[in-house]
Enzyme design. Structure first.
Site, PDB file in Angstrom:
ATOM      1  N   TYR A  48      44.709  48.582  32.571  1.00 11.09           N
ATOM      2  CA  TYR A  48      44.720  48.073  33.945  1.00 11.09           C
ATOM      3  C   TYR A  48      44.749  46.544  33.952  1.00 11.09           C
ATOM      4  CZ  TYR A  48      43.251  47.059  38.714  1.00 11.09           C
ATOM      5  OH  TYR A  48      43.182  46.557  40.002  1.00 11.09           O
ATOM      6  N   LYS A 103      47.736  43.839  35.432  1.00 15.13           N
ATOM      7  CA  LYS A 103      47.484  42.805  36.428  1.00 15.13           C
ATOM      8  C   LYS A 103      47.809  41.414  35.897  1.00 15.13           C
ATOM      9  CE  LYS A 103      46.410  45.382  39.860  1.00 15.13           C
ATOM     10  NZ  LYS A 103      47.246  45.400  41.076  1.00 15.13           N
ATOM     11  N   THR A 119      37.974  50.598  48.531  1.00 14.33           N
ATOM     12  CA  THR A 119      39.095  51.503  48.740  1.00 14.33           C
ATOM     13  C   THR A 119      39.015  52.648  47.723  1.00 14.33           C
ATOM     14  OG1 THR A 119      40.607  50.427  47.171  1.00 14.33           O
ATOM     15  CG2 THR A 119      40.517  49.528  49.408  1.00 14.33           C
TER      16      THR A 119
END
Length: 326
Positions: free
Chosen positions: A206, A210, A243
């Site tokens: 991840y 990014k 989220t």
């Protein structure tokens, strides 16, 4: 030592980055959007625009008068988002178009369908992403974080560049806004192991995706400037936002996250504010190559400014998605 560098260090770096963000959010208020100029007649694409920060971004842009295309891989969810936004505002137009960023074929089909509409394109917001998913491959065999978060957006942006160029003009540039993350500070990019073949750690994968997005943004901006194109490219760090992105945290981390999220995480609307600002603010007209956090220009990681690494990643990405390197 192999286990330490492959698994433990990426986990430690990611959670340290998260702790720094939480400390900042404890001590600083969320960026409040100023009054933004109307966007009547302008068109935007928002990937992942049907939920979370993407939905808030789509809603706000439509409220400013934009024609917003929500691009996502869940049709029912996308159509529900369109209906919700239409019920809330009659200022702009909003529609859903299917896009699976984990499929290069789907990216190409999406671009063909969009171009067949004959619409201009003034804003592209590369928002969609996955985080900490178990080891999986995309349709084309890429590690999922790298393939969806980065390569899908890399191809999408490149295929839409001609439309963005035609739609922009001096004094009113088209804008590319790419959502990165503070985890990029701990990201490591191994151009010889982009697929994570030697070992797999979701945290490292991840963070790498990014970091790749920031490297891509800076190199893209350099290319746009060199060609004199009326297009700008900026990266946005939304902070830690409450989220569904965190649904793949391990059970202990999930338990710890719930009370912390209520106190310290930003809401999706707060998380979307800097992306909306980057897409529309008059004071950012013509400004590119920025890393924006909480509404302000911020220094990204030292690695992200490595121009040689930026160029090598660009060339390798072109080869991976089948684009000409020029």
């Amino acid at each position: 030592m192999w286990w330490l560098s492959c698994f433990l260090l990426p986990v430690v770096r990611l959670y340290l980055a998260g702790l720094k963000v939480l400390l900042y959010q404890l001590l600083n208020r969320s960026f409040a959007l100023p009054v933004l100029p109307r966007q009547d007649g302008r068109v935007a694409i928002v990937t992942g625009g049907a939920r979370g920060m993407g939905l808030e971004t789509s809603r706000h842009l439509a409220g400013l008068g934009m024609h917003v295309v929500i691009a996502g891989n869940e049709e029912d969810e996308g159509l529900a988002a369109v209906k919700k936004i239409q019920q809330e505002t009659d200022q702009g137009k909003v529609e859903f178009m299917y896009l699976d960023l984990a499929s290069l074929k789907s990216v190409r089909q999406f671009v063909q369908r969009f171009k067949s509409k004959g619409l201009p394109l003034h804003v592209l917001i590369n928002n969609a992403g996955v985080m900490l998913v178990p080891e999986r491959k995309t349709e084309d065999g890429f590690e999922l974080h790298f393939g969806l978060n980065y390569l899908g957006h890399f191809l999408l942006t490149n295929l839409l560049l001609d439309t963005l160029r035609k739609s922009g003009k001096s004094g009113q540039c088209s804008r590319i806004v790419t959502i990165s993350s503070a985890t990029h500070y701990g990201g490591r990019l191994d151009l010889n192991n982009l697929q994570g073949r030697s070992c797999y750690c979701a945290h490292g994968a991840y963070s790498q995706s990014k970091l790749a997005l920031v490297l891509f943004t800076y190199h893209l901006q350099d290319r746009l400037c060199a060609q004199g194109d009326p297009v700008t490219a900026n990266a946005v760090d939304p902070g830690m936002v409450d989220t569904d992105l965190y649904e793949n945290l391990c059970s202990p981390a999930q338990l710890a996250k719930r009370p912390v999220a209520k106190l310290l995480f930003r809401t999706p609307a707060e998380g979307a504010s800097t992306a909306i600002y980057a897409a529309t603010a008059a004071e950012l007209e013509g400004a590119g190559g920025l890393y924006l956090y909480n509404g302000r220009k911020t220094e990204s990681s030292v690695t992200s400014y490595d121009e040689q690494l930026q160029g090598r990643l660009w060339m390798q990405s072109c080869a991976l998605v089948g684009l000409q390197k020029a």
